[in-house]
Design a protein around this motif. Structure first.
Motif, PDB file in Angstrom:
ATOM      1  N   PHE A   1       0.866  -1.177   0.000  1.00  0.00           N
ATOM      2  CA  PHE A   1       0.000   0.000   0.000  1.00  0.00           C
ATOM      3  C   PHE A   1       0.904   1.228   0.000  1.00  0.00           C
ATOM      4  N   THR A   2       0.304   2.377  -0.212  1.00  0.00           N
ATOM      5  CA  THR A   2       1.069   3.619  -0.239  1.00  0.00           C
ATOM      6  C   THR A   2       1.770   3.823   1.108  1.00  0.00           C
ATOM      7  N   GLY A   3       3.066   4.002   1.059  1.00  0.00           N
ATOM      8  CA  GLY A   3       3.837   4.175   2.284  1.00  0.00           C
ATOM      9  C   GLY A   3       4.521   2.906   2.751  1.00  0.00           C
ATOM     10  N   ALA A   4       4.193   1.764   2.137  1.00  0.00           N
ATOM     11  CA  ALA A   4       4.841   0.502   2.513  1.00  0.00           C
ATOM     12  C   ALA A   4       6.165   0.398   1.760  1.00  0.00           C
ATOM     13  N   THR A   5       7.186   1.041   2.283  1.00  0.00           N
ATOM     14  CA  THR A   5       8.471   1.139   1.584  1.00  0.00           C
ATOM     15  C   THR A   5       9.405  -0.032   1.869  1.00  0.00           C
ATOM     16  N   ALA A   6       9.008  -0.900   2.796  1.00  0.00           N
ATOM     17  CA  ALA A   6       9.834  -2.065   3.130  1.00  0.00           C
ATOM     18  C   ALA A   6       8.932  -3.147   3.715  1.00  0.00           C
ATOM     19  N   ASN A   7       9.436  -4.383   3.711  1.00  0.00           N
ATOM     20  CA  ASN A   7       8.694  -5.467   4.351  1.00  0.00           C
ATOM     21  C   ASN A   7       8.590  -5.198   5.851  1.00  0.00           C
ATOM     22  N   ARG A   8       7.482  -5.605   6.442  1.00  0.00           N
ATOM     23  CA  ARG A   8       7.284  -5.410   7.884  1.00  0.00           C
ATOM     24  C   ARG A   8       6.694  -6.671   8.489  1.00  0.00           C
ATOM     25  N   ILE A   9       7.289  -7.148   9.553  1.00  0.00           N
ATOM     26  CA  ILE A   9       6.798  -8.343  10.232  1.00  0.00           C
ATOM     27  C   ILE A   9       5.663  -7.940  11.173  1.00  0.00           C
ATOM     28  N   GLY A  10       4.603  -8.743  11.223  1.00  0.00           N
ATOM     29  CA  GLY A  10       3.447  -8.438  12.061  1.00  0.00           C
ATOM     30  C   GLY A  10       3.552  -9.059  13.442  1.00  0.00           C
ATOM     31  N   ARG A  11       2.544  -8.754  14.279  1.00  0.00           N
ATOM     32  CA  ARG A  11       2.582  -9.206  15.661  1.00  0.00           C
ATOM     33  C   ARG A  11       2.438 -10.726  15.779  1.00  0.00           C
ATOM     34  N   PHE A  12       1.662 -11.353  14.893  1.00  0.00           N
ATOM     35  CA  PHE A  12       1.538 -12.811  14.950  1.00  0.00           C
ATOM     36  C   PHE A  12       2.892 -13.468  14.700  1.00  0.00           C
ATOM     37  N   ALA A  13       3.627 -12.980  13.707  1.00  0.00           N
ATOM     38  CA  ALA A  13       4.945 -13.549  13.417  1.00  0.00           C
ATOM     39  C   ALA A  13       5.924 -13.278  14.555  1.00  0.00           C
ATOM     40  N   GLN A  14       5.841 -12.087  15.157  1.00  0.00           N
ATOM     41  CA  GLN A  14       6.729 -11.767  16.283  1.00  0.00           C
ATOM     42  C   GLN A  14       6.504 -12.722  17.455  1.00  0.00           C
ATOM     43  N   ALA A  15       5.239 -13.136  17.639  1.00  0.00           N
ATOM     44  CA  ALA A  15       4.893 -13.971  18.791  1.00  0.00           C
ATOM     45  C   ALA A  15       5.001 -15.461  18.497  1.00  0.00           C
ATOM     46  N   ASP A  16       5.492 -15.835  17.331  1.00  0.00           N
ATOM     47  CA  ASP A  16       5.548 -17.255  16.949  1.00  0.00           C
ATOM     48  C   ASP A  16       6.280 -18.073  18.016  1.00  0.00           C
ATOM     49  N   GLY A  17       5.624 -19.120  18.493  1.00  0.00           N
ATOM     50  CA  GLY A  17       6.185 -19.961  19.540  1.00  0.00           C
ATOM     51  C   GLY A  17       5.837 -19.493  20.933  1.00  0.00           C
ATOM     52  N   GLY A  18       5.342 -18.250  21.046  1.00  0.00           N
ATOM     53  CA  GLY A  18       5.037 -17.672  22.352  1.00  0.00           C
ATOM     54  C   GLY A  18       3.569 -17.346  22.514  1.00  0.00           C
ATOM     55  N   THR A  19       3.316 -16.161  23.091  1.00  0.00           N
ATOM     56  CA  THR A  19       1.953 -15.745  23.423  1.00  0.00           C
ATOM     57  C   THR A  19       1.667 -14.386  22.816  1.00  0.00           C
ATOM     58  N   LEU A  20       0.491 -14.254  22.200  1.00  0.00           N
ATOM     59  CA  LEU A  20       0.031 -12.965  21.683  1.00  0.00           C
ATOM     60  C   LEU A  20      -1.126 -12.489  22.548  1.00  0.00           C
ATOM     61  N   PHE A  21      -0.965 -11.322  23.147  1.00  0.00           N
ATOM     62  CA  PHE A  21      -1.996 -10.745  24.007  1.00  0.00           C
ATOM     63  C   PHE A  21      -2.783  -9.730  23.197  1.00  0.00           C
ATOM     64  N   LEU A  22      -4.051 -10.018  22.943  1.00  0.00           N
ATOM     65  CA  LEU A  22      -4.932  -9.144  22.182  1.00  0.00           C
ATOM     66  C   LEU A  22      -5.767  -8.322  23.162  1.00  0.00           C
ATOM     67  N   ASP A  23      -5.321  -7.113  23.438  1.00  0.00           N
ATOM     68  CA  ASP A  23      -6.031  -6.267  24.392  1.00  0.00           C
ATOM     69  C   ASP A  23      -7.121  -5.477  23.670  1.00  0.00           C
ATOM     70  N   GLU A  24      -8.178  -5.151  24.403  1.00  0.00           N
ATOM     71  CA  GLU A  24      -9.323  -4.410  23.858  1.00  0.00           C
ATOM     72  C   GLU A  24      -9.869  -5.092  22.607  1.00  0.00           C
ATOM     73  N   ILE A  25     -10.042  -6.402  22.675  1.00  0.00           N
ATOM     74  CA  ILE A  25     -10.503  -7.169  21.519  1.00  0.00           C
ATOM     75  C   ILE A  25     -11.892  -6.718  21.073  1.00  0.00           C
ATOM     76  N   GLY A  26     -12.681  -6.152  21.999  1.00  0.00           N
ATOM     77  CA  GLY A  26     -14.022  -5.694  21.657  1.00  0.00           C
ATOM     78  C   GLY A  26     -14.041  -4.501  20.740  1.00  0.00           C
ATOM     79  N   ASP A  27     -12.911  -3.794  20.595  1.00  0.00           N
ATOM     80  CA  ASP A  27     -12.834  -2.634  19.702  1.00  0.00           C
ATOM     81  C   ASP A  27     -12.350  -3.005  18.308  1.00  0.00           C
ATOM     82  N   MET A  28     -12.196  -4.291  18.034  1.00  0.00           N
ATOM     83  CA  MET A  28     -11.683  -4.720  16.735  1.00  0.00           C
ATOM     84  C   MET A  28     -12.791  -4.701  15.679  1.00  0.00           C
TER      85      MET A  28
END
Length: 460
Positions: free
Chosen positions: A220-247
């Motif tokens: 998308f416009t402004g995506a000048t480089a690859n970026r790793i997301g939170r799911f990939a960062q948490a691979d093997g560990g735990t992802l805490f989804l705070d304020e899930i009701g605002d999604m």
């Protein structure tokens, strides 16, 4: 800081030459004439780097490397060899060596390799220390609360932590939902893997998908480089989804897919990535009500609420307030130059009567403010923020008239607290959100829900 290096070689003359070189660089040097001697010294000395020959009588340098990897996993090992080939070098690195140096030893190469290895060791040691501090802080017995409600929460954490079960933590803003999520992570089998927290209410809606799943350059416009997301960062560990009701609903569908299939595609990519992540979600909203109103997916709700943990507000566990006061005074005091500070009985009584609409987060802010405004070893009633004494507590033993409309009563209470906070801050929403223990976006949603008009002078 002086680093200590252990040199291992069966040639005494080379040991002396290398010791002289490394001492000239400013390091403390220990010598070992073989692998057995080296292991004995490692058992009783604190060492930051091992520099070992590869070929030695008895245990070889490769066998020494294997034993060090087993007993001292973050200790870097540099191997010296006169017989180095590319295949040897690759295998040594695979076996866990930081690097290798060919003989005869070059002065500049030795200096650079040792410096790089020690930088790695310092970073790994700091990471290990921080991890141990986090594990200690979030161990079950480190959580504060002797009230029956908190004892039940601790029991639930103990039950669910060893599994990979998805957990939904509910409770008002400021009740400590992230603390519970971290306790689940650090008391489970994934404690050595990443804990990644993301607040769905704090991220602009158009950036949420990239935040969770990452993106490729040009997505998308402004995506000048690859970026790793939170799911990939948490691979093997735990992802805490705070304020899930605002999604947003559109993103809820994509989160549901990851939970079901444990795979996703970064934004703009057609490559599917597998992911092993434990989910702990949290909300201060009534998700069942949102499902009924069509604002939250029913299938996602049941995927998240496999093991629900409900956190009580602080006003429903007032007996824990003195314990929390002591904990926060001990943690915050040294940061503001105050140590061994206690609360007077009068101050403690006032704090226990207060209803804490911002819950534990508000109490923590109150302790910090009191530490800054007080002098001497005791915080008195006069040192407390004015609102503690001015706002009446909600009677915990008042008998309500039944039947009541609980949703309407809660909405009325919430609207009243928001209006009070806005009035106290002159309509400044950032400050009002801080007083209420919520973020600005969450406050904006609540203002909109209750139809509150905000100006600098008038709130209606």
């Amino acid at each position: 800081m002086t680093h200590t290096i252990l040199i291992v070689d069966d040639e005494e003359r080379l040991l002396d030459v290398l010791s002289g070189m490394l001492e000239g660089f400013g390091y403390t040097v220990l010598q070992a004439g073989g692998a057995v001697d080296a292991l004995a010294q490692l058992s009783r000395e604190s060492v930051d780097l091992v520099l070992t020959d590869l070929r030695m009588p008895g245990l070889s340098g490769r066998e020494l490397l294997a034993e060090i990897r087993r007993t001292h996993p973050i200790l870097p090992v540099v191997v010296m060899t006169a017989f180095a080939t590319l295949r040897d070098a690759v295998q040594l690195i695979k076996d866990g060596a930081f690097d290798y140096i060919g003989k005869p030893i070059e002065f500049e190469e030795l200096e650079a390799t040792v410096a790089n290895a020690l930088r790695l060791h310092d970073a790994l040691r700091d990471n290990d220390r921080l991890r141990q501090e986090l594990e200690g802080r979030y161990r079950i017995e480190g959580l504060v609360g002797t009230s029956p409600r908190m004892q039940e929460v601790m029991k639930e954490i103990t039950e669910v932590a060893p599994s990979r079960t998805t957990v939904l933590v509910t409770g008002e803003s400021g009740t400590g939902k992230e603390v519970v999520a971290r306790a689940i992570h650090f008391n489970g089998p994934r404690r050595a893997k990443p804990f990644v927290a993301v607040n769905a209410a704090a991220i602009p809606e158009q950036l949420l998908e990239s935040e969770f799943f990452g993106h490729v350059k040009g997505a998308f416009t402004g995506a000048t480089a690859n970026r790793i997301g939170r799911f990939a960062q948490a691979d093997g560990g735990t992802l805490f989804l705070d304020e899930i009701g605002d999604m947003p609903l559109a993103l809820q569908a994509k989160i549901l897919r990851v939970l079901q299939e444990r795979q996703f595609e970064p934004l703009g990519s057609h490559q599917t990535r597998q992911v092993d992540v434990r989910i702990v979600a949290a909300t201060n909203r009534d998700l069942k009500r949102m499902v009924a109103e069509g604002h939250f997916r029913e299938d996602l709700f049941y995927r998240l609420a496999v093991f629900p943990i409900a956190l009580p507000p602080l006003r429903e566990r007032r007996e824990d307030v003195p314990l929390l006061l002591r904990r926060f005074a001990e943690e915050i005091g040294p940061q503001v130059g105050r140590r061994a500070v206690a609360f007077s009985p009068e101050a403690e009584a006032l704090l226990m009567r207060y209803d804490w609409p911002g819950n534990i987060r508000e109490l923590q802010n109150c302790v910090e403010r009191s530490l800054l405004s007080s002098r001497g070893p005791v915080i008195g009633a006069a040192d407390l923020p004015p609102y503690v004494a001015q706002r009446p507590a909600i009677p915990s033993d008042a008998a309500p008239a039944f039947p009541i409309d609980l949703d309407e009563a809660l909405d009325t209470f919430e609207k009243g607290r928001i209006l009070a906070a806005l009035k106290e801050t002159g309509g400044v929403q950032v400050e009002a959100a801080r007083l209420l223990g919520i973020n600005e976006r969450s406050l904006w949603h609540r203002i909109k829900k209750h139809g509150i008009t905000v100006t600098k002078a008038v709130m209606a």
